[in-house]
Each structure stands twice: as structure tokens, then as C-alpha cells.
Enzyme design. Structure first.
Site, PDB file in Angstrom:
ATOM      1  N   GLU A  81       0.907  -1.203  -0.091  1.00 19.17           N
ATOM      2  CA  GLU A  81      -0.058  -0.040  -0.017  1.00 19.17           C
ATOM      3  C   GLU A  81       0.625   1.177   0.075  1.00 19.17           C
ATOM      4  O   GLU A  81       0.491   2.358   0.149  1.00 19.17           O
ATOM      5  CB  GLU A  81      -0.793  -0.039   1.170  1.00 19.17           C
ATOM      6  CG  GLU A  81      -0.077   0.125   2.470  1.00 19.17           C
ATOM      7  CD  GLU A  81      -0.330   1.356   3.245  1.00 19.17           C
ATOM      8  OE1 GLU A  81       0.801   1.988   3.494  1.00 19.17           O
ATOM      9  OE2 GLU A  81      -1.171   1.693   3.641  1.00 19.17           O
ATOM     10  N   CYS A 112      -3.422  -4.332   4.242  1.00 20.08           N
ATOM     11  CA  CYS A 112      -2.482  -5.059   4.691  1.00 20.08           C
ATOM     12  C   CYS A 112      -2.377  -6.720   4.245  1.00 20.08           C
ATOM     13  O   CYS A 112      -1.701  -7.351   4.617  1.00 20.08           O
ATOM     14  CB  CYS A 112      -2.432  -5.285   6.336  1.00 20.08           C
ATOM     15  SG  CYS A 112      -2.217  -3.410   6.818  1.00 20.08           S
ATOM     16  N   THR A 153       2.745   1.982  15.299  1.00 16.78           N
ATOM     17  CA  THR A 153       2.900   0.596  14.945  1.00 16.78           C
ATOM     18  C   THR A 153       3.218   0.729  13.406  1.00 16.78           C
ATOM     19  O   THR A 153       4.052  -0.111  12.764  1.00 16.78           O
ATOM     20  CB  THR A 153       1.704  -0.061  15.202  1.00 16.78           C
ATOM     21  OG1 THR A 153       0.567   0.562  14.586  1.00 16.78           O
ATOM     22  CG2 THR A 153       1.404  -0.645  16.340  1.00 16.78           C
ATOM     23  N   THR A 203     -11.816  -0.769  13.887  1.00 20.82           N
ATOM     24  CA  THR A 203     -11.102  -1.437  12.993  1.00 20.82           C
ATOM     25  C   THR A 203     -10.919  -3.013  13.684  1.00 20.82           C
ATOM     26  O   THR A 203     -10.133  -3.833  13.246  1.00 20.82           O
ATOM     27  CB  THR A 203      -9.362  -1.061  12.949  1.00 20.82           C
ATOM     28  OG1 THR A 203      -9.091  -0.732  14.286  1.00 20.82           O
ATOM     29  CG2 THR A 203      -9.520   0.365  12.345  1.00 20.82           C
ATOM     30  N   HIS A 236      -2.363 -11.744  10.874  1.00 22.83           N
ATOM     31  CA  HIS A 236      -2.030 -10.386  10.826  1.00 22.83           C
ATOM     32  C   HIS A 236      -1.759  -9.692  12.077  1.00 22.83           C
ATOM     33  O   HIS A 236      -2.359  -9.882  12.838  1.00 22.83           O
ATOM     34  CB  HIS A 236      -3.119  -9.609   9.952  1.00 22.83           C
ATOM     35  CG  HIS A 236      -2.755  -8.299   9.788  1.00 22.83           C
ATOM     36  ND1 HIS A 236      -1.594  -7.791   9.213  1.00 22.83           N
ATOM     37  CD2 HIS A 236      -3.326  -7.206  10.163  1.00 22.83           C
ATOM     38  CE1 HIS A 236      -1.536  -6.735   9.318  1.00 22.83           C
ATOM     39  NE2 HIS A 236      -2.477  -6.178   9.640  1.00 22.83           N
ATOM     40  N   ASN A 268       3.956  -2.991  12.738  1.00 23.04           N
ATOM     41  CA  ASN A 268       2.899  -3.457  11.659  1.00 23.04           C
ATOM     42  C   ASN A 268       3.495  -3.267  10.490  1.00 23.04           C
ATOM     43  O   ASN A 268       3.585  -1.986   9.937  1.00 23.04           O
ATOM     44  CB  ASN A 268       1.643  -3.120  11.919  1.00 23.04           C
ATOM     45  CG  ASN A 268       0.587  -3.330  10.924  1.00 23.04           C
ATOM     46  OD1 ASN A 268       1.101  -4.463  10.041  1.00 23.04           O
ATOM     47  ND2 ASN A 268      -0.791  -2.934  10.696  1.00 23.04           N
ATOM     48  N   SER A 298      -7.718  -4.123   5.560  1.00 23.54           N
ATOM     49  CA  SER A 298      -8.699  -3.332   5.654  1.00 23.54           C
ATOM     50  C   SER A 298      -9.457  -2.907   4.525  1.00 23.54           C
ATOM     51  O   SER A 298      -8.865  -3.179   3.207  1.00 23.54           O
ATOM     52  CB  SER A 298      -8.317  -1.863   6.574  1.00 23.54           C
ATOM     53  OG  SER A 298      -7.867  -2.168   7.695  1.00 23.54           O
TER      54      SER A 298
END
Lengths: 347, 128, 387
Positions: A81, A112, A153, A203, A236, A268, A298
Site C-alpha cells: 500500500e 495489509c 505501529t 478496526t 496479521h 505493523n 482493511s
């Protein structure tokens, strides 16, 4: 049946991880923005000023090709991304650096989970007999808005996989996978925006948990597998807490997820997150071990894989630096250096 | 600038230098004629990606376009095949950047043409 | 060599420094007028301009016709010679060869550079264009960086100390105190060098020649043209340009300045002079380490001894071979394309007995060594006092 399984099995022939050299302790972010404390993770991996998704993808892919012993790829997919260009493929730059020209090349974006969907696509191309071997990369230089909770993160890193036809040297077979998606606006970045936005608590339950639970439960239902069949599980890792929680809900133990749980030390890595967790597992897994991998992206969706380790894994040891050694080869930076590296200063 | 970089991107990405068909000597940057034996039987050759630092410097005032990297290390690296490369050294603690140190090649952003131009990639080296 | 004898009849130069009020053409005209004064009103056969980066520095090319036109020399053939920092020496060599061969009777050679119109980093970029665009500029390396790499190798391989390396800049500054055209007329100590800002370690600010504007010119003539000229003149006894592997890091032995070695040998052979005969030399010390390696290549110092010999006084005004008698590149200044012509003008002043407080007493023979790149090009000329 929702299970995805290739007619001919495809296998992981080689893999390579990449974690940049620099670490930002989350106490630094807290010091600057919150007046003290720390984030949920200890540190996050930060790409140097001259690194981006393409450079890191090239490094990880070189490792993967070296381990696979191949110099011919029928496909190069870069899942990210954080493309360096809005328009100009990252995958062609990676392919050029790897000396690959007669190859399908494309960039994938799904927040992700672009890395794992790259793995599914290459598995399909190999399993259908269209190509001998292909490359799937999950890599990101994720950015959080300065001061946003996401900044603790959002990190840089990932892994690359050469997936090809089964052979005696194959490291692990990709037995099957599932995908589960829905239109869920938990996290997004509009065109021309520098940083993503997210709906904080939203989320979690409707996004991360709902999709991973669906993909993994579907995998279990249709294969008959249960958590205890797996030596390892990788989920994840947007933060250190979510993967532990989802593992617990699905019936996995801390013992099964600890090897692939890297978020506390690197943060992350978005598209790189589940692929690099799998790489850490492959660094120590033994032939016969089963591995469950479940990504989350997401927007939203989750891919779940059932992977079984093969004899070839032992012969691959020592070819490349391990993920653990990449975690160790690091140096801490302060918030100002991080700001310079990640272009958060504007002159 | 973009076309100049494009033309030799393989040399930047993959360290493609030259090999002499007559005496086997290898060179980077590429040559038109063997510097050892004079032969013009020259072909492209991928260089080994490891070598040792021959000499190094910490540059405080680089060329325009490289300011954000400063100060940065430059070194002459002698590759395992004897070819010598002028290169930046990255991701390495200051006390590790010394003559004789073992290094390996990585691909990094070499130069960025402002906010709207192209990004150019190339070799840099890391101390092992 | 067959042909005729060639002389420098006269020279002209501007002081080196910040010429805010003068353009590149103003500077070239000032220096040229000084040199043309020796011609006694006769017409010059050829104009040659030595310059490195007028295109980048002043948005100006076609310097040959530009300067000739400004001087009112309608009809005179003219062109520019470019060989990076060796542009001046190379332009002079071209004029010398034309006169020496008998093709022409006189040539005006003017070296000029306008550097101060550029910001320092832009000047650095213009200079770096003398190096490989693809393999040197591409990694962000400046000339200071290349010479930093060279200095570290020199210090480590030849056990050269910081103070020894500083000897050359100290010598330059000492000689420049009484030099009217020098950019920095102030003596310094080794401590000044070793405490100055790091540019590209181990090189510091005072290891590096400064940026400055300037122009220097010489009138080259044969015996016929000389007859009408007035005043002292100096004979050009030999001159040679040599080149070697372009980038220093491509060379088998980075510390061996092969271009200078060959150019010096060739020029001295043409002059028929043994090395011990020189009374003085103008050496291209754009960086302290370059001066040391140049003296080693010319054979005056053994390998690794250039800086050590300088520290021991061998190259001082009262030493065995005085060098850089007006301050060299470090203190007289280094207006790139003009530098080679300043060296030649200085050799002229010495051999014509016009060096004033910087005079090397009884000077008979002088050499000038002008480098482009890191000794990628070297232009050496040898001069003798006219008999």
C-alpha cells in the site's frame, strides 16, 4: 465449497525477509506527542531515507531466489500500500533488478493483505500449469500521521516468496487457502493524501476479527482441520494484542503463535506483516509441521492458508539471514531522525 | 536525466560490468577494452555482490540532490573479482566502516528528481 | 622536434578572488590585454581560450569568438579548449604546438573561470562534471570526496600523519603573503589546517583549494614575432599532455599519478633537461594530497614521501626545489580553467626576473604541472630563461 486448492500442488521453493536497519522506540513517539509512556509495541522498524517498498522488495526477493535456486520467474507480484509511484509499477522495477523480463508483473493493493493475495495468485498460476514458478512479495513502508495512534505501529518491512511446482527441494507445500471479503470502511487513504485515516475501535470487531474468524473457520470447516493440527499459526499483526486475541478465540495457544509474532519488535509492516511472520516460522519449522497463516486487509478481507513443511526446509537453512538475525542487526534512532528519514519534515 | 539513468539501469540495479573474453579480467564500471590485456573481446558480466573496503570517507558536503543523505560514507570497494566500485556505504555503524571491512551490495534510492520527477535506484553497500 | 623556437613574450592576469563586478568576458579581456601588450601592436595569429564550465557558470559558450571580438581582433581564428582543471595548461599546449610547428607565428592563450556567480554547491556540481556522470556523480561524490578517499589511502598505506599532510597548504600560504594576485595572503600553521572544518574526512577545509574568479593570459611567439616585441621573454623548452584511466577508483594503483609521470617525463625530455636542473616548479595542489602525489610522480619525492619532504622544507622557497612560489592552488587560488595559465604566468615572472618579493634568485628553469580530474589529464610545460 469455498476452499481454494490448485489442481497441482504448488510449494514454497524459497523465501526472503527484509527488515530495515533502523528502529524507533515507541517511547520516542510518546515523548514527542503524548508527553511520555510508550506504544503497544516496543519498537518499530523504520526504512532508511533511501529505502522504499521497491528497494526492500528487491532485497527480500534476491534472498528468496537464492534459496529457491531459480533465475527464472513467470510472475512477479508486489503487494503493497506504499508504492513509490502512484502511477508506474513497482513490480517492473523489482523484475528488472532480478533480471526478469519474460514475466507477468503487477502491483497489488489491499491494505495489509496484498502480500498473501499475491501468494494465492502465484499458487493458482503454478497449480494450473501456466508458469513454473513465480514471486509473491508483501512489503510496505507504512506511514501513520504524526501523533496518530497508528504512528506507534506503522512500520517498514516484509517478505518475498518464490512459489513453484513441487520438487524434492521444496520447503513447504501450500495445501489450500480461503478468502473472505466485505465492504468495510475501517481504514482508508484517499488519492493525494499523505496519511491514511481509520475509525479506531471500529478496526477491531467488525473488521479484523470478523474477517479473520470467517476465513479461518471456513478453512477449518472445509478441510476438517482443527487448531491442534497446527504446530504454528501466524495472524496479521496490526498491534501486539489483536493476533493474541484472535488466536485465543479460534482455539490457538500462545505457544503456536509466538514464533511468528513480530509486532512487539518491529511494528505493523502492513502487506509484509503475515508474510514476514511466516518467514520467521519457516526459519525454525521442521518437516511435517503444519502452519496456519491468516492475513487481514482493511476494506476488508482475510486470506487463510494451510501450509505443510517439507523435507527441503532443512537444506535451505543457512542460505539467508534469519528473520531473528535481521531483528538483531539494528540501531535505534530518535524521533527527529525518523522524521527526516520518512519525509515528515517539509522545508 | 531519466533517459540517461534508464539506459544503464541494469548496471545500477545488478552491477553489470565487463568481462574480458581473452584474459578473463572483470571490470566495473564497464570498459570498452580490457585494461589488463588490451583485448576488445568484452562482454557484459554481473559482478559479485561482495567485497572489501579499500578506502573510505565521510562526506559532509555532497553534490546538490544528495543533501538529505549527508553526512554519508563513500568508499572504494574492491569486489571479490578484483573490480573496484565507488559507492555509498549505508546501514553500518561508524566504527564498522574501515579499510578491509567486508561489504555486500544492496539496491537503494540513488537519487530522487524532486517531488514530481522520477526516482532513480542503484547500488550501495552495507558492511556485513 | 623540428620547427621553430617558441617563447612567452608577455603575460597578463587579474587578481584571484571575488570579482562581483566583472563578467567572465571582463576578466578574459583584462588578462588578455596585459599579455597582448608585449606584441607591440602587431596582429596575433590565433586566440585560444582555456575554460572549464562557462556554460554552467555563466550560460556562455563560444568563448573563442566572444573574447576575440571583444578585443577587436576581427578575422583572428579562435576557439576554446576544455580539459577540466587542466583547461589552461591544455590551451597553452595547443598554442605552443601551433607556434612550435611553424604553423603560426603567435598565439594569445587566455585561461578564465567565473566561479563566484554560482552558489558553493552549484560550483561543486559544475566541477564534478569533470568526473563520470554515471559512476561518480551518480553516487553523490564531489572532488573533495574523491580526494578524501585518496588521502585516507595515502595516510594509511604510506603512514603519513595529519601534520605532514598539512605541510603543503602551510607552504602555499607562506608563499602567498607577498603575492599580489593571490586570493589568500595570510600565513597559516599546521594547527589551522587540522582544526578547520571536515569536508570529506580526512580532508579539511584548508586541505582544499578555494573557489575564486580569475583570468591569466600569455602571448606565445616565434623568433620573428619576438623581434617586434619589447622586454623580457622566456623560452618554452618542452610541453606534454598525458591522460590515464579516467576515474581514480578504476586504477590498479590509485596513488600512482601516471598522467603526471608521463607528461613530466615527456616535457623534460623535450626540453633536454635532467630533473635536477629545475629551479622551481608550479605544482597542481588542488588538494594537499594531490600536491604530494604530484611531486612523487614527478620523481622529486620517493613514494609516500611527498608530504614528509614538504614538511622537512625541501619544497619551501629556501629549499632544494621551491614550489608554488606565489601560493599554489591553495593560497594563490584555483579558478579552474585559468589555473594552468596562472602557473605559466608565474613561471614567466620567475624566469624573467619579475617575481618581486617572491623571486627565486637565479632561476634558470621552471616547470608547471596542471591536472584535470584526479590526474586524468596532466599538462606539463618546461620553461627556460632566455639566453
Amino acid at each position: 465449497m469455498y476452499l481454494m486448492q490448485s489442481k497441482e500442488r504448488a510449494a514454497i521453493l524459497g523465501y526472503g525477509a527484509y527488515v530495515p536497519y533502523y528502529r524507533l522506540p515507541t517511547t520516542e513517539i510518546a515523548r514527542v506527542w503524548k508527553g511520555g509512556g510508550s506504544g503497544p509495541n516496543v519498537e518499530k522498524a523504520v526504512a532508511a531515507i533511501d529505502e522504499d517498498t521497491v528497494t526492500m522488495a528487491i532485497e527480500a526477493s534476491r534472498y528468496a531466489m537464492k534459496m529457491a535456486g531459480t533465475d527464472k520467474l513467470g510472475a512477479v507480484f508486489v503487494g503493497t500500500e506504499s508504492k513509490p509511484y502512484a502511477v508506474k509499477p513497482s513490480s517492473t522495477m523489482v523484475a528488472q533488478a532480478l533480471g526478469q523480463h519474460h514475466t507477468l508483473a503487477a502491483d497489488l493493493e489491499f491494505a495489509c493483505k496484498a502480500g498473501t493475495e499475491a501468494m494465492q495468485i502465484v499458487t493458482g498460476l503454478v497449480g494450473s500449469g501456466m508458469i513454473e514458478a513465480g514471486l509473491a512479495v508483501g512489503m510496505d513502508t507504512a506511514q501513520g500521521r504524526p501523533g496518530d495512534d497508528l504512528e506507534y505501529t506503522a512500520a517498514s518491512g516484509g517478505a518475498a516468496y518464490v512459489i513453484g511446482r513441487m520438487s524434492k527441494k521444496a520447503l513447504a507445500v501450500i495445501d489450500c487457502s480461503t478468502s473472505f471479503v466485505s465492504d468495510t470502511g475501517d481504514f482508508w487513504r484517499r488519492a493525494h493524501e499523505r496519511y491514511p485515516r481509520h475509525l479506531s475501535r471500529f478496526t477491531g470487531e467488525p473488521a479484523y476479527f470478523y474477517h479473520i474468524e470467517n476465513s479461518v473457520k471456513t478453512l477449518f470447516e472445509e478441510t476438517g482441520h482443527k487448531p491442534s493440527d497446527f504446530k504454528y499459526a501466524v495472524f496479521h499483526q496490526p498491534n501486539p494484542r489483536f493476533p493474541v486475541e484472535v488466536a485465543s478465540r479460534l482455539g490457538f495457544t500462545m505457544e503456536q503463535i509466538k514464533t511468528g509474532l513480530l509486532n512487539p519488535l518491529i511494528g505493523n509492516t502492513y502487506s509484509g506483516s503475515s508474510p514476514i511472520g511466516l518467514a520467521a516460522v519457516l526459519d525454525e519449522a521442521q518437516p511435517g509441521d503444519k502452519i496456519l497463516v491468516a492475513s487481514f486487509g482493511s476494506g476488508a478481507g482475510s486470506d487463510a492458508f494451510c501450509i505443510e513443511v517439507l523435507e527441503g526446509v532443512t537444506g535451505a537453512r543457512g542460505v539467508n539471514p534469519t528473520v531473528r538475525s535481521m531483528l538483531e542487526r539494528s540501531t535505534k534512532i530518535d524521533y527527529s531522525t525518523y522524521s527526516k528519514f520518512r519525509d515528515k519534515l517539509h522545508k | 536525466m531519466a533517459i540517461q539513468y534508464w539506459r544503464i539501469r541494469d548496471r545500477y540495479y545488478r552491477l553489470i560490468g565487463s568481462r574480458c573474453g581473452a584474459c578473463g579480467s572483470e571490470f566495473f564500471p564497464p570498459v570498452y577494452r580490457c585494461k589488463k590485456c588490451g583485448s576488445e573481446d568484452i562482454a557484459d558480466r554481473e559482478m559479485p555482490r561482495t567485497g572489501k573496503i579499500l578506502t573510505h570517507t565521510l562526506l559532509h558536503e555532497p553534490l546538490p540532490g544528495f543533501e538529505a543523505l549527508a553526512p554519508f560514507y563513500l568508499a572504494v570497494v574492491k569486489l571479490d573479482n578484483g573490480a573496484k566500485v565507488l559507492t555509498q556505504i549505508v546501514d553500518s555503524p561508524p566504527d564498522a566502516v574501515k579499510s578491509g571491512a567486508k561489504v555486500r551490495a544492496v539496491v537503494r534510492r540513488a537519487k530522487v528528481d524532486g517531488d514530481s520527477g522520477q526516482i532513480f535506484y542503484g547500488y550501495k553497500f552495507v558492511v556485513e | 622536434m623540428s620547427g621553430q623556437r617558441a617563447y612567452v613574450a608577455s603575460v597578463g592576469m587579474t587578481p584571484i578572488g571575488d570579482h562581483w563586478g566583472k563578467s567572465i568576458l571582463d576578466l578574459a579581456v583584462d588578462a588578455s590585454r596585459g599579455a597582448l601588450a608585449g606584441l607591440g601592436g602587431k596582429k596575433v595569429d590565433q586566440v585560444i581560450v582555456g575554460n572549464m564550465f562557462s556554460a554552467v557558470g555563466a550560460s556562455q559558450e563560444h568563448l573563442g569568438a566572444l573574447v576575440t571580438s571583444a578585443l577587436g581582433l576581427r578575422g583572428t581564428p579562435a576557439f576554446k579548449v576544455e580539459a577540466a582543471c587542466a583547461s589552461g595548461g591544455s590551451a597553452f599546449n595547443t598554442g605552443y604546438r601551433l607556434v612550435k610547428s611553424g604553423a603560426i607565428g603567435s598565439a594569445l592563450v587566455v585561461g578564465v573561470e567565473k566561479m563566484r556567480d554560482l552558489e558553493p554547491e552549484e560550483a561543486s556540481r559544475a566541477l564534478a562534471m569533470a568526473e563520470s556522470a554515471e559512476y561518480t556523480q551518480f553516487v553523490g561524490a564531489t572532488f573533495a570526496a574523491l580526494n578524501g578517499l585518496l588521502a585516507r589511502l595515502y595516510m594509511e598505506q604510506e603512514n603519513v600523519t595529519r601534520d605532514e599532510l598539512s605541510a603543503m597548504p602551510v607552504l602555499d600560504h607562506a608563499n602567498a603573503v607577498t603575492a599580489a594576485h593571490a586570493q589568500f595572503r595570510k600565513a597559516i600553521t599546521p594547527e589551522v589546517v587540522s582544526r578547520s572544518a571536515l569536508i570529506s574526512d580526512p580532508l579539511r577545509l584548508f586541505d582544499c583549494a578555494p573557489v575564486g574568479d580569475g583570468a591569466a593570459a600569455a602571448l606565445i611567439v616565434n623568433d620573428d614575432a619576438l623581434a617586434g616585441a619589447k622586454g623580457g621573454h622566456v623560452e618554452i623548452l618542452g610541453g606534454k599532455i598525458a591522460t590515464t584511466e579516467f576515474s581514480v577508483y578504476e586504477r590498479e594503483d590509485m596513488l600512482d599519478f601516471l598522467a603526471t609521470k608521463e607528461a613530466f617525463k615527456g616535457a623534460m625530455a623535450e626540453a633536454g633537461l635532467a630533473p635536477g636542473k629545475l629551479s622551481l616548479a608550479e605544482v597542481h595542489d588542488a588538494f594537499s594530497v594531490v600536491g604530494a602525489l604530484s611531486l612523487e610522480a614527478m620523481g622529486y619525492s620517493k613514494r609516500g614521501q611527498g608530504s614528509k619532504d614538504a614538511k622537512a622544507g625541501k619544497y619551501s622557497m629556501d629549499g632544494e626545489l621551491p614550489i608554488n612560489t606565489f601560493g599554489g592552488l591553495k593560497a594563490r587560488g584555483h579558478p579552474v580553467g585559468a589555473t594552468g595559465m596562472y602557473q605559466i604566468a608565474e613561471a614567466f615572472l620567475q624566469l624573467a626576473g619579475k617575481a618581486g618579493k617572491n623571486q627565486v634568485e637565479g632561476a634558470q628553469y621552471a616547470a608547471t604541472q596542471n591536472i584535470g580530474g584526479v590526474d586524468s589529464t596532466s599538462a606539463v610545460h618546461v620553461f627556460g630563461r632566455a639566453s
